[in-house]
Design a protein around this motif. Sequence first.
Motif, PDB file in Angstrom:
ATOM      1  N   GLN A 194     -20.594 -64.017   0.511  1.00  0.00           N
ATOM      2  CA  GLN A 194     -19.652 -64.245  -0.413  1.00  0.00           C
ATOM      3  C   GLN A 194     -19.097 -65.761  -0.186  1.00  0.00           C
ATOM      4  O   GLN A 194     -19.088 -66.425  -1.249  1.00  0.00           O
ATOM      5  CB  GLN A 194     -18.326 -63.399  -0.384  1.00  0.00           C
ATOM      6  N   ALA A 218     -19.616 -68.901  -2.586  1.00  0.00           N
ATOM      7  CA  ALA A 218     -18.502 -69.827  -3.123  1.00  0.00           C
ATOM      8  C   ALA A 218     -18.818 -71.079  -2.936  1.00  0.00           C
ATOM      9  O   ALA A 218     -18.478 -72.295  -3.882  1.00  0.00           O
ATOM     10  CB  ALA A 218     -17.282 -69.571  -2.470  1.00  0.00           C
ATOM     11  N   SER A 224     -21.085 -72.172  -5.695  1.00  0.00           N
ATOM     12  CA  SER A 224     -20.840 -71.861  -7.144  1.00  0.00           C
ATOM     13  C   SER A 224     -19.304 -72.505  -7.556  1.00  0.00           C
ATOM     14  O   SER A 224     -19.089 -72.775  -8.617  1.00  0.00           O
ATOM     15  CB  SER A 224     -20.509 -70.384  -7.073  1.00  0.00           C
ATOM     16  N   LEU A 225     -18.636 -72.857  -6.515  1.00  0.00           N
ATOM     17  CA  LEU A 225     -17.316 -73.422  -7.180  1.00  0.00           C
ATOM     18  C   LEU A 225     -17.539 -74.744  -7.482  1.00  0.00           C
ATOM     19  O   LEU A 225     -18.076 -75.806  -6.813  1.00  0.00           O
ATOM     20  CB  LEU A 225     -16.353 -73.522  -5.956  1.00  0.00           C
ATOM     21  N   ALA A 231     -11.206 -77.456  -4.155  1.00  0.00           N
ATOM     22  CA  ALA A 231     -12.709 -76.940  -3.966  1.00  0.00           C
ATOM     23  C   ALA A 231     -13.604 -77.749  -2.985  1.00  0.00           C
ATOM     24  O   ALA A 231     -14.226 -77.183  -1.979  1.00  0.00           O
ATOM     25  CB  ALA A 231     -13.203 -76.875  -5.366  1.00  0.00           C
ATOM     26  N   LEU A 237     -15.624 -73.131   4.063  1.00  0.00           N
ATOM     27  CA  LEU A 237     -16.443 -71.919   3.552  1.00  0.00           C
ATOM     28  C   LEU A 237     -18.099 -71.928   4.281  1.00  0.00           C
ATOM     29  O   LEU A 237     -18.635 -70.834   4.776  1.00  0.00           O
ATOM     30  CB  LEU A 237     -16.665 -71.909   2.218  1.00  0.00           C
TER      31      LEU A 237
END
Length: 239
Positions: A171, A175, A178-179, A199, A206
């Motif tokens: 996940q 992210a 994809s963010l 982001a 992340l």
Amino acid sequence: MAILPKILRRYAKNSSRVYLEQFVQQAAQSLQPGQRMLDAGAGDGAYQRFFSHVTYESADFCQVDKAYAPMTYVCDLAAVPVEAERYDLILLTQVLEHLPNPQLVLTEMLRLLKPNGTLWLSAPLFYEEHEVPFDFYRYTQFGFKHQLTQAGFQVDQTQWLEGYYGTLAYQADLAVRSLPLNPRLYGGGWAGIGGSFAALLLRPLLVVTSLLFSRLDLQYKYTAAGMCKNYALIARKSS
């Protein structure tokens, strides 16, 4: 800062790939020399090397835009052009979600197996759409068991392929990929700039989070709560 890439490389293992490879190795070790197996949906043939002690055959429809290994049979998995009860083991890993009619394929796998032969399969519960447009389903353990028993199999084993840390690692990686960074996708104006900046700042955090959780998943496979990324099952054709 030069030490950061070294730390990231140390934690770069993908736990899902490690656990899936271990699962396939267990399947290979269950076979005796001279037995015959089918790699159904073999793709690039990544697991053929584990089955050098048996007769290895492969099948795939070869219609996705990706690299394929040479196939023994290029066909629909619902109609493999061989006689019944040919195989001692069938490997069906990360394939079931791509089948528009999984029940037909599972019934065909049952036909192909010898009595007491085993089907080793895995498929995702939590994963992004992939190999589009050939991506149709996600499976809970109960969905798996229903499909298999309806086809005539006896389910011997059901397990999480990886633990919950593996799901979190995936996940976090998703992210990162994809963010969006475009302020307009956060509503524009100052709010959009703030969202875009957040982001951007989150990305390195992340990345590290994903790598650390993947490493944790290999050391402590936590399955008591949360959700798995993939299920792995062993099913048997009754004798």
